[in-house]
Design an enzyme around this catalytic site. Sequence first.
Site, mmCIF file in Angstrom:
data_model
loop_
_atom_site.group_PDB
_atom_site.id
_atom_site.type_symbol
_atom_site.label_atom_id
_atom_site.label_comp_id
_atom_site.label_asym_id
_atom_site.label_seq_id
_atom_site.Cartn_x
_atom_site.Cartn_y
_atom_site.Cartn_z
ATOM 1 N N TYR A 145 0.853 -1.192 0.000
ATOM 2 C CA TYR A 145 0.000 0.000 0.000
ATOM 3 C C TYR A 145 0.889 1.242 0.000
ATOM 4 O O TYR A 145 2.018 1.211 0.460
ATOM 5 C CB TYR A 145 -1.013 0.011 1.146
ATOM 6 C CG TYR A 145 -0.507 -0.158 2.551
ATOM 7 C CD1 TYR A 145 0.216 0.848 3.197
ATOM 8 C CD2 TYR A 145 -0.804 -1.302 3.286
ATOM 9 C CE1 TYR A 145 0.635 0.713 4.509
ATOM 10 C CE2 TYR A 145 -0.395 -1.449 4.601
ATOM 11 C CZ TYR A 145 0.327 -0.439 5.201
ATOM 12 O OH TYR A 145 0.753 -0.577 6.499
ATOM 13 N N CYS A 146 0.374 2.305 -0.593
ATOM 14 C CA CYS A 146 1.117 3.554 -0.789
ATOM 15 C C CYS A 146 2.506 3.287 -1.382
ATOM 16 O O CYS A 146 3.525 3.655 -0.806
ATOM 17 C CB CYS A 146 1.242 4.329 0.528
ATOM 18 S SG CYS A 146 1.699 6.078 0.299
#
Length: 278
Positions: A145-146
């Site tokens: 994620y990110c």
Amino acid sequence: MEGLLRQPEWRIIDQSAVGIHFQALQSFGTDDTLCASVGAGEAPATARTWVHHNTVVLGIQDTRLPFLQEGLQYLAEQGYQPIVRNSGGLAVVLDEGVLNISLIFPEAAKGIDINRGYDAMWQLVQQMFSDFPQSIEAREIIGSYCPGSYDLSIGGKKFAGISQRRLKRGVAVQIYLCVNGSGEKRAELVREFYQLAKKDEQTKFVYPEVVPEVMASLSDLLGVELTIADVMLRLLQQLKAHSDYLYAGQLNEFELSLFSGYYQRVVDRNEKMAEMLK
């Protein structure tokens, strides 16, 4: 890199043990305040450490998800408070096993190249854990994620992400370090959020297809049960090695006069999202 970490003095503002009532909105207001202060020469280079309980920090792009309200509702049902930060990037999970570090530098006459800021944080983390044989890499981990080009990983598993915030000649280089707990469970939370908030809708922006198996905590990757306090000690040792004077401090009078304005900006940005959860 050495030049950026090397400062005549480092002020440390430790908010890693403030407790459950310390809200992430305050953190983003504080970092903007520090950028303005350090950039104006009203304070020395500052390292701020912070921990928040069960918070999912969303980026601006996340607020444009087609079914955002369903995703927000899911996070709330799981006991997480969603907030929107005042900078780029995408959703990240904060909890009591995640240590956040912000390094705030004054931007010199020639400025600080963006990669130089990232490299300084990468170098700092490498030095903090140099007594372990594992190599800490900086490259994008697909499925995290990110995701970004400065994802920090060991053996292909991400444990940290770095971002930057520039404001009024101050530069804040920020990292979240998954110290302990389950990196996979954090990733599962974000994966479900995106599945609910995006569904199969076509979007202009490409959101990550989260693969929980590519994320882990430092404790798992190094094979040692680390605590936030352990990592804090390692950080302090490195900052001391990179300065003539390291001292603990809080916001000074100039910063206190700025804080309410910067904090209110973050609050205003989040009020619209809070309405969606009602």
